[in-house]
Design a protein around this motif. Structure first.
Motif, short mmCIF file in Angstrom:
data_model
loop_
_atom_site.label_atom_id
_atom_site.label_comp_id
_atom_site.label_asym_id
_atom_site.label_seq_id
_atom_site.Cartn_x
_atom_site.Cartn_y
_atom_site.Cartn_z
N MET A 152 0.62 -1.20 0.30
CA MET A 152 -0.25 0.08 -0.06
C MET A 152 1.01 1.22 -0.15
O MET A 152 0.79 2.37 -0.88
N PHE A 153 1.89 1.39 0.47
CA PHE A 153 2.94 2.48 1.15
C PHE A 153 4.36 2.36 0.57
O PHE A 153 4.83 0.62 -0.11
N ASP A 154 4.77 3.35 -0.35
CA ASP A 154 6.09 3.07 -0.60
C ASP A 154 6.85 4.47 -0.39
O ASP A 154 6.52 4.92 0.94
N ASP A 155 7.63 4.19 -1.17
CA ASP A 155 9.52 4.41 0.16
C ASP A 155 9.13 6.16 -0.09
O ASP A 155 10.09 6.46 -0.31
N ARG A 156 8.51 6.66 -1.72
CA ARG A 156 8.88 7.72 -1.82
C ARG A 156 8.28 9.37 -1.38
O ARG A 156 8.90 10.48 -1.54
N SER A 157 7.30 8.82 -0.63
CA SER A 157 7.21 9.47 0.24
C SER A 157 6.86 9.93 1.56
O SER A 157 6.01 8.64 1.92
N PRO A 158 7.08 10.56 3.20
CA PRO A 158 6.20 10.18 4.44
C PRO A 158 5.24 9.49 4.55
O PRO A 158 3.62 9.71 3.02
N ILE A 159 4.98 8.26 5.01
CA ILE A 159 3.75 7.40 5.53
C ILE A 159 2.50 8.46 5.26
O ILE A 159 1.17 8.75 4.77
N TYR A 160 2.72 9.65 6.70
CA TYR A 160 1.17 9.91 6.52
C TYR A 160 0.93 10.99 5.05
O TYR A 160 -0.48 11.17 4.88
N LEU A 161 2.01 11.55 4.42
CA LEU A 161 1.44 12.14 3.15
C LEU A 161 0.84 11.00 2.58
O LEU A 161 -0.17 11.42 1.74
N GLN A 162 1.30 10.16 2.04
CA GLN A 162 0.25 9.01 1.79
C GLN A 162 -1.32 8.78 1.94
O GLN A 162 -1.50 8.48 1.27
N ILE A 163 -1.62 8.69 2.99
CA ILE A 163 -2.55 8.47 3.67
C ILE A 163 -3.37 9.71 3.59
O ILE A 163 -4.30 9.40 2.72
N ALA A 164 -2.79 10.78 3.75
CA ALA A 164 -3.23 12.58 3.39
C ALA A 164 -3.82 11.80 1.75
O ALA A 164 -4.78 12.10 1.72
#
Length: 120
Positions: free
Chosen positions: A1-13
């Motif tokens: 679901m999440f990747d390493d390109r940006s912080p997880i909290y930004l991916q959640i948003a």
């Protein structure tokens, strides 16, 4: 679901914003709590809370004390308008500059777009 390109909290948003833009989340609909979100995606609750806090700061979500988080009225319009502005600034404007630089008349660009639009 999440990747390493940006912080997880930004991916959640970003994921929640996408759900709002696509209509998967409606205005005034309750969203998962930060603890539910953290448990479901197996992430730190503080990380989920940071993503939700950003959305509250942006006016995309609002809190009902003791009840939870909800999608703000007009959130979809707000997000779509922002994405449209970004689309023109990031995609269309550079395309027009490149077309001019390589000698492609704007009318040819428009004609090509119209042709592609008919394919959809």
């Amino acid at each position: 679901m999440f990747d390493d390109r940006s912080p997880i909290y930004l991916q959640i948003a970003e994921q929640i914003k996408n759900d709002i833009v696509t209509g998967a989340l409606a205005e005034d609909e309750q969203v998962m709590s930060t603890n539910q979100y953290a448990a479901f995606y197996r992430i730190n609750p503080a990380t989920a809370a940071k993503g939700f806090a950003q959305l509250v700061d942006e006016g995309v979500l609002y809190k009902k004390r003791g009840i939870g988080m909800f999608v703000s009225p007009n959130a979809r319009l707000l997000l779509r308008t922002g994405r449209q502005d970004s689309f023109f600034a990031d995609v269309v404007d550079p395309m027009i500059r490149e077309a001019k630089a390589i000698g492609v008349p704007l009318k040819d660009v428009v004609q090509h777009i119209r042709r592609e639009d008919r394919v959809w």
